[in-house]
Enzyme design. Structure first.
Site, PDB file in Angstrom:
ATOM      1  CD  GLU A 167       6.470   9.232   5.585  1.00 36.71           C
ATOM      2  OE1 GLU A 167       7.391   9.690   6.264  1.00 36.71           O
ATOM      3  OE2 GLU A 167       5.573   8.502   6.050  1.00 36.71           O
TER       4      GLU A 167
ATOM      5  NE  ARG B 291       2.865   7.036  15.872  1.00 39.65           N
ATOM      6  CZ  ARG B 291       3.533   6.552  16.901  1.00 39.65           C
ATOM      7  NH1 ARG B 291       3.233   6.930  18.118  1.00 39.65           N
ATOM      8  NH2 ARG B 291       4.494   5.688  16.700  1.00 39.65           N
TER       9      ARG B 291
ATOM     10  CD  GLU C 231      -2.486  -1.112   2.790  1.00 41.26           C
ATOM     11  OE1 GLU C 231      -2.215  -0.233   3.635  1.00 41.26           O
ATOM     12  OE2 GLU C 231      -3.285  -2.032   3.011  1.00 41.26           O
TER      13      GLU C 231
ATOM     14  CD  GLU D 292      -1.075   8.894   7.827  1.00 37.45           C
ATOM     15  OE1 GLU D 292      -1.445   8.096   8.718  1.00 37.45           O
ATOM     16  OE2 GLU D 292       0.011   9.496   7.868  1.00 37.45           O
TER      17      GLU D 292
ATOM     18  CE  LYS E 242       8.477   2.646  10.212  1.00 40.38           C
ATOM     19  NZ  LYS E 242       8.318   3.819  11.031  1.00 40.38           N
TER      20      LYS E 242
ATOM     21  CE  LYS F  80       5.311   4.893   7.028  1.00 41.30           C
ATOM     22  NZ  LYS F  80       4.980   6.192   7.549  1.00 41.30           N
TER      23      LYS F  80
END
Ligand code: ATP
Length: 631
Positions: free
Chosen positions: A443, A312, A280, A344, A468, A282
């Protein structure tokens, strides 16, 4: 082992009983011993005054309410020093000098107490009374509050005996500093609950049973992070009954699942060999856990009805996104009772229809945003569905959760969409997808196990089932670090009159220490330096707090020390072993720590608290990875 003050069946628990356990805990670094002291206390409370257990748990973790309620103690050093001075008839200058000498206001309060001749015998403090008084103090605000606070705190400190003054003062500061981690409190709670149950039935307890109880308690707390619910449920229903009550609930934020950093796609492919995974984008925004309960349902999720958006850190951010709530509600089908989406929130350029950098999002106010004042538009990128119509989906595999999300909700381009994703095993296609994510202003990628037992949602875990990959990992150190600003050096030349460099630290949750890691002076714009100076100078403390660990000679000591309040994201070229900086001391060397070379300031992490900084263990792991690479 000290004698713990006793109390009778059904009587209030003396604060002295709690403080003597704190003293035992502070006096040892052995985790098992700490666990035993705490379990013994919890067990005694369960047997004699069970209703006090919730207050005791809160005092152990230095909180007064669930995190998402945002109740903070953290009384400023100035007010506390004034209160200590007036409680013990000392001058403020004297108290200040002692704080300089001891570096711990708690110790100063305790010493002042023992030096004072007592004319009258104060009534002993009780746990309940202390907890309630702390609650009242945290609520005091407005102009008169400083005097009110000093007077309320003075009364409380005057009633202290011996070590009580030390721990009460530290509780007021917002940091107990006895080396007691929340995970240990949960462990002790599990042990005490099981032992209590076994004692009442005359059963034996074995290690396996204890480990199982701890796992169950942690799972309950991860799903419903509220001691207000968990502890009374344990007291009245026992472990099994509590499990039926402490489940994921719409309206109460669950601790988010986090991802492990990786350095390369090869590392990802090695780890995920034999699994089914999904890639996916980020997105570079802010985590938004979106909760909805249909108002006036009267069902089990009633109470925090409507839409709530949590950060978060489980902070209620609904006031930051007044424009988002309605949109999400209209993306859900009519008649939806409740849901929790993991997503997000990203700054969005409506004209160019593209993602804007995180820095743009951070210019939006954090609280009380009025819809008519909004200049930064936000698009929500949803990547997970944790709960739907009263049913928890945490145990379902990611593929099923996402399929349900896509089936249930309607996308609204530019305002509410699903994450871009791709399923492939081809390294070339993943690399292409990564490049595309960067072109689309993301990112990098999040790569997640999507099927099988490893594909469940793991609240609060930095899991190896979510990896990630960021574009800038591919060179240098890998992930950036999130570090606490603990001190500063006065500026020279162009920076005279302000701070020229800052001292940063990582956090070690096992010892509750902030361990210094580097001095930083680059990456700042001039305006950053000005605002940082004014924000941080309001947070200075007189002397190095005892829970800061820093080595080196006099010229390495910063000119000012700060309370641990601000987190910066920092990137560095590499890591080296250092006698001065003490990050991860004990991991690679008994006395030397790890330091960052060529650190650069990337920005402030407003969504993290000081305890969410990169940990000593993470720093040690990065260092080991660097060694592996060079070896
Ligand atoms: P970072 O500094 O990378 O943001 P972090 O410690 O805040 O780190 P990580 O677990 O390292 O959190 O990275 C995951 C974060 O990335 C999530 O908290 C979330 O905010 C964001 N994110 C963006 N896109 C996704 C996605 N598709 N799936 C999950 N998280 C995502």
């Amino acid at each position: 082992m000290k004698d713990i003050p006793e109390w009778g069946q059904g009587e209030d628990v003396p604060y002295a009983a709690l403080c003597s356990v704190f003293e035992e805990i502070e006096g040892t670094t052995k985790r098992l011993a700490i666990q035993e002291h705490l379990t013994a206390l919890f067990l005694r409370v369960l047997e004699r005054t069970p209703n006090a257990l919730v207050h005791i748990v809160y005092l152990c973790i230095n909180r007064l309410a669930p995190e998402y309620e945002g109740v903070e103690l953290g009384i400023g050093e100035q007010i506390l020093m004034k209160s200590v001075a007036s409680a013990y008839g000392r001058s403020l200058a004297d108290v200040r000098a002692d704080v300089h000498a001891y570096g711990d206001l708690g110790r100063v309060a305790e010493l002042s107490r023992t030096r004072q001749t007592v004319m009258w015998k104060p009534k002993p403090l009780m746990v309940r009374g202390v907890f309630e008084a702390l609650g009242r103090i945290s609520q005091m605000s407005g102009k008169a509050s400083q005097t009110d606070k000093v007077s309320a705190i003075r009364k409380l400190i005057q009633a202290c005996k011996g070590v009580e003054a030390r721990y009460l003062t530290r509780s007021l500061e917002g940091k107990l500093r006895i080396g007691l981690a929340e995970q240990t409190v949960l462990t002790a709670l599990g042990h005490a609950a099981l032992r209590h149950h076994a004692l009442s039935r005359g059963d034996a307890v074995d290690a396996e049973g204890l480990a199982g109880a701890v796992e169950r308690i942690k799972s309950m707390y991860n799903q419903l992070p509220s001691y207000d619910v968990l502890v009374p449920a344990l007291v009245s229903e026992g472990l099994e009954g509590a499990e039926k009550i402490c489940r994921l609930t719409a309206g109460i934020p669950v601790k988010p699942m986090l991802a492990h950093p990786t350095k390369s796609l090869t590392e990802v492919l090695d780890r995920f060999e034999g699994t089914t995974f999904t890639c996916e984008y980020k997105y570079d925004g802010e985590r938004a856990q979106i909760h909805y309960t249909r108002p006036s349902q009267g069902g089990k999720d009633e109470g925090r009805g409507g839409t709530h958006i949590y950060s978060r850190n489980s902070e209620d951010m609904t006031g930051r996104y007044p424009d988002v709530a309605g949109r999400i509600e209209s993306s859900a089908p009519e008649g939806t009772e409740s849901f929790i989406l993991d997503a997000e929130a990203v700054a969005w350029d409506r004209v160019k229809e593209e993602i804007l950098p995180f820095q743009v999002l951070s210019t939006r106010k954090r609280k009380d945003v009025r819809e008519e004042d909004i200049s930064v538009q936000v698009c929500i990128f949803a990547f997970d569905l944790l709960y739907l119509n009263g049913q928890s989906l945490l145990q379902e595999p990611l593929s099923k959760r996402q399929a349900l999300m896509r089936e249930t909700f309607k996308e609204a381009p530019g305002t509410f969409v699903f994450t871009q994703s791709m399923e492939t095993r081809s390294p070339e296609l993943i690399q292409e997808f990564l490049d595309r994510s960067i072109q689309d202003h993301c990112e990098g990628l999040m790569i997640k196990v999507s099927q099988g037992e490893e594909a469940t949602y793991e609240p609060s875990r930095r899991s190896r089932n979510w990896l990630k990959v960021k574009k800038d990992y591919l060179s240098g150190l890998g992930d950036s670090l999130d570090l606490v600003v603990v001190g500063a050096y006065m500026g020279k030349g162009k920076r005279v009159g302000g701070y020229g460099g800052y001292l940063l630290a990582c956090y070690d949750p096992a010892t509750e220490e902030y361990q210094t890691i580097c001095k930083i002076g680059t990456g700042f714009r001039d305006e950053d330096l000005r605002t940082l100076h004014s924000t941080l100078s309001a947070n200075t403390v007189l002397t190095k707090p005892s829970y800061y660990r820093h080595g080196g000679g006099e010229n390495q000591v910063p000119d000012v020390w700060f309370r641990p309040t601000m987190i910066w994201e920092v990137k560095a070229a590499d890591l080296s072993i250092s006698p001065v900086y003490q990050a991860a001391v004990g991991f690679m060397d008994e006395t030397k720590g790890i330091s960052l070379r060529f650190p650069r300031f990337l920005g402030i992490r407003e969504d993290k608290r000081s305890e969410d900084a990169s940990t000593a263990e993470m720093v040690a792991e990065m260092y080991r990875k660097q060694l592996d690479k060079s070896g």
